[in-house]
Design an enzyme around this catalytic site. Structure first.
Site, PDB file in Angstrom:
ATOM      1  N   ASN A  15      34.886  34.518  52.382  1.00  0.00           N
ATOM      2  CA  ASN A  15      34.143  35.778  52.181  1.00  0.00           C
ATOM      3  C   ASN A  15      32.641  35.532  52.164  1.00  0.00           C
ATOM      4  O   ASN A  15      31.869  36.347  52.663  1.00  0.00           O
ATOM      5  CB  ASN A  15      34.597  36.475  50.899  1.00  0.00           C
ATOM      6  CG  ASN A  15      35.870  37.268  51.128  1.00  0.00           C
ATOM      7  OD1 ASN A  15      35.838  38.317  51.779  1.00  0.00           O
ATOM      8  ND2 ASN A  15      36.989  36.765  50.632  1.00  0.00           N
ATOM      9  N   ARG A  67      32.957  30.722  26.250  1.00  0.00           N
ATOM     10  CA  ARG A  67      32.574  31.580  27.377  1.00  0.00           C
ATOM     11  C   ARG A  67      31.111  32.006  27.236  1.00  0.00           C
ATOM     12  O   ARG A  67      30.372  32.065  28.213  1.00  0.00           O
ATOM     13  CB  ARG A  67      33.493  32.804  27.442  1.00  0.00           C
ATOM     14  CG  ARG A  67      33.163  33.700  28.616  1.00  0.00           C
ATOM     15  CD  ARG A  67      34.305  34.555  29.049  1.00  0.00           C
ATOM     16  NE  ARG A  67      34.474  35.705  28.186  1.00  0.00           N
ATOM     17  CZ  ARG A  67      35.270  36.736  28.478  1.00  0.00           C
ATOM     18  NH1 ARG A  67      35.996  36.724  29.566  1.00  0.00           N
ATOM     19  NH2 ARG A  67      35.369  37.742  27.660  1.00  0.00           N
ATOM     20  N   MET A  92      36.788  32.973  40.476  1.00  0.00           N
ATOM     21  CA  MET A  92      38.023  33.063  39.704  1.00  0.00           C
ATOM     22  C   MET A  92      37.788  32.960  38.200  1.00  0.00           C
ATOM     23  O   MET A  92      38.459  32.199  37.502  1.00  0.00           O
ATOM     24  CB  MET A  92      38.993  31.963  40.169  1.00  0.00           C
ATOM     25  CG  MET A  92      39.357  32.070  41.633  1.00  0.00           C
ATOM     26  SD  MET A  92      40.053  33.675  42.093  1.00  0.00           S
ATOM     27  CE  MET A  92      40.468  33.381  43.805  1.00  0.00           C
ATOM     28  N   ASN A 109      32.908  43.070  43.501  1.00  0.00           N
ATOM     29  CA  ASN A 109      33.972  42.076  43.614  1.00  0.00           C
ATOM     30  C   ASN A 109      34.903  42.493  44.747  1.00  0.00           C
ATOM     31  O   ASN A 109      35.154  43.682  44.946  1.00  0.00           O
ATOM     32  CB  ASN A 109      34.772  42.028  42.301  1.00  0.00           C
ATOM     33  CG  ASN A 109      35.931  41.046  42.363  1.00  0.00           C
ATOM     34  OD1 ASN A 109      35.769  39.895  42.788  1.00  0.00           O
ATOM     35  ND2 ASN A 109      37.121  41.489  41.967  1.00  0.00           N
ATOM     36  N   HIS A 111      38.762  42.257  45.985  1.00  0.00           N
ATOM     37  CA  HIS A 111      40.103  41.962  45.472  1.00  0.00           C
ATOM     38  C   HIS A 111      41.112  42.184  46.599  1.00  0.00           C
ATOM     39  O   HIS A 111      41.043  43.201  47.294  1.00  0.00           O
ATOM     40  CB  HIS A 111      40.428  42.861  44.270  1.00  0.00           C
ATOM     41  CG  HIS A 111      41.766  42.542  43.687  1.00  0.00           C
ATOM     42  ND1 HIS A 111      41.970  41.436  42.888  1.00  0.00           N
ATOM     43  CD2 HIS A 111      42.964  43.138  43.830  1.00  0.00           C
ATOM     44  CE1 HIS A 111      43.253  41.384  42.554  1.00  0.00           C
ATOM     45  NE2 HIS A 111      43.870  42.401  43.110  1.00  0.00           N
ATOM     46  N   GLU A 182      39.011  42.262  54.040  1.00  0.00           N
ATOM     47  CA  GLU A 182      37.998  41.680  53.136  1.00  0.00           C
ATOM     48  C   GLU A 182      36.684  41.348  53.841  1.00  0.00           C
ATOM     49  O   GLU A 182      35.604  41.699  53.363  1.00  0.00           O
ATOM     50  CB  GLU A 182      38.535  40.403  52.484  1.00  0.00           C
ATOM     51  CG  GLU A 182      39.687  40.644  51.551  1.00  0.00           C
ATOM     52  CD  GLU A 182      40.110  39.375  50.831  1.00  0.00           C
ATOM     53  OE1 GLU A 182      39.244  38.664  50.299  1.00  0.00           O
ATOM     54  OE2 GLU A 182      41.315  39.081  50.813  1.00  0.00           O
TER      55      GLU A 182
HETATM   56  C1  GAR Z   1      40.002  36.170  48.557  1.00  0.00           C
HETATM   57  O1  GAR Z   1      41.214  36.611  49.115  1.00  0.00           O
HETATM   58  C2  GAR Z   1      39.566  37.100  47.457  1.00  0.00           C
HETATM   59  O2  GAR Z   1      39.846  38.450  47.711  1.00  0.00           O
HETATM   60  C3  GAR Z   1      40.402  36.608  46.306  1.00  0.00           C
HETATM   61  O3  GAR Z   1      40.374  35.193  46.443  1.00  0.00           O
HETATM   62  C4  GAR Z   1      40.201  34.852  47.819  1.00  0.00           C
HETATM   63  C5  GAR Z   1      39.002  33.935  47.956  1.00  0.00           C
HETATM   64  O4  GAR Z   1      38.882  33.421  49.246  1.00  0.00           O
HETATM   65  N1  GAR Z   1      39.877  37.052  45.041  1.00  0.00           N
HETATM   66  C6  GAR Z   1      40.634  37.353  44.002  1.00  0.00           C
HETATM   67  O5  GAR Z   1      41.837  37.229  43.997  1.00  0.00           O
HETATM   68  C7  GAR Z   1      39.882  37.879  42.786  1.00  0.00           C
HETATM   69  N2  GAR Z   1      40.773  38.515  41.867  1.00  0.00           N
HETATM   70  P1  GAR Z   1      37.526  32.814  49.807  1.00  0.00           P
HETATM   71  O6  GAR Z   1      37.048  31.746  48.824  1.00  0.00           O
HETATM   72  O7  GAR Z   1      37.921  32.196  51.131  1.00  0.00           O
HETATM   73  O8  GAR Z   1      36.536  33.932  49.984  1.00  0.00           O
END
Ligand code: GAR
Length: 199
Positions: A15, A67, A92, A109, A111, A182
């Site tokens: 992304n 945190r 994450m 964000n 998702h 995405e």
């Molecule tokens: C993506 O699919 C994103 O939507 C998801 O993690 C992946 C990261 O991929 N995010 C979540 O699940 C957040 N809750 P990337 O590092 O290749 O962008």
């Protein structure tokens, strides 16, 4: 003046790459990718930032660190780079209400499902696609939303549906959702928010 965005990452960074490519094509005129922050050492997203000439920082949550302390260090990094908005691109970690309040309506964000399906605590990465396949939905997709104190609970900015095909594995479905949804939605949403901030 364009808005200065920090992209927060934890993994492969496809992304982030979509954002870099969209910026290169001139599709985000009001959004400057000023900084990439990873909370995972060795995340390939950091290599993508380096190749694109974007500054990057590592902000690890140390073993036993609260945190609050982790977020305070992250806020310091963001302040130092005079960031106006945050783009969570596969980041994450759930951010606290106190943190989110520092950037009101300025954190987005991506998702990998059609919120409110398959979202919230525990739904991230491949687990989201596994849950969609387990449930047997025929349509899934991706959502870009504003981030508030509720995990995956902020106002929805953009959504796009993607078909589930017979024989899909979580990995195959993840790739289709990324390619069809995405990677298109995230740069569009980043530009939307940046444009509002630049007025
Ligand atoms: C993506 O699919 C994103 O939507 C998801 O993690 C992946 C990261 O991929 N995010 C979540 O699940 C957040 N809750 P990337 O590092 O290749 O962008």
């Amino acid at each position: 003046m364009s808005a200065r965005a920090a992209v927060l990452v934890s993994g492969g960074g496809t992304n982030l790459q979509a954002l870099i490519d969209a910026a290169g094509r001139g599709e985000m005129p009001d959004c400057q990718l000023a900084l990439v922050v990873s909370n995972v050492r060795g995340a390939y997203a950091l290599e993508r930032a380096r190749r694109a000439g974007i500054e990057s920082r590592l902000c690890l949550r140390e073993k036993g660190e609260s945190r609050e302390s982790f977020e305070a260090r992250l806020l310091d990094i963001l302040a130092l780079h005079q960031v106006d908005m945050l783009i969570l691109a596969g980041f994450m970690t759930i951010l606290s209400a106190d943190f989110v309040r520092r950037y009101p309506d300025r954190i987005i964000n991506v998702h990998p499902s059609l919120i409110p399906s398959f979202c919230g605590k525990g739904f991230y990465g491949l687990k989201v696609h596994q849950a969609a396949l387990d449930y047997g939905v025929k349509v899934t997709g991706a959502t870009v939303h504003l981030v508030n104190e509720v995990p995956d609970g902020g106002r929805i900015l953009l959504q796009k549906a993607v078909a589930v095909e017979p024989g899909d594995t979580p990995e195959i479905l993840q790739r289709r959702v990324m390619e069809q949804a995405e990677w298109k939605l995230l740069p569009q949403a980043a530009q939307m928010i940046a444009k509002e901030l630049s007025i």
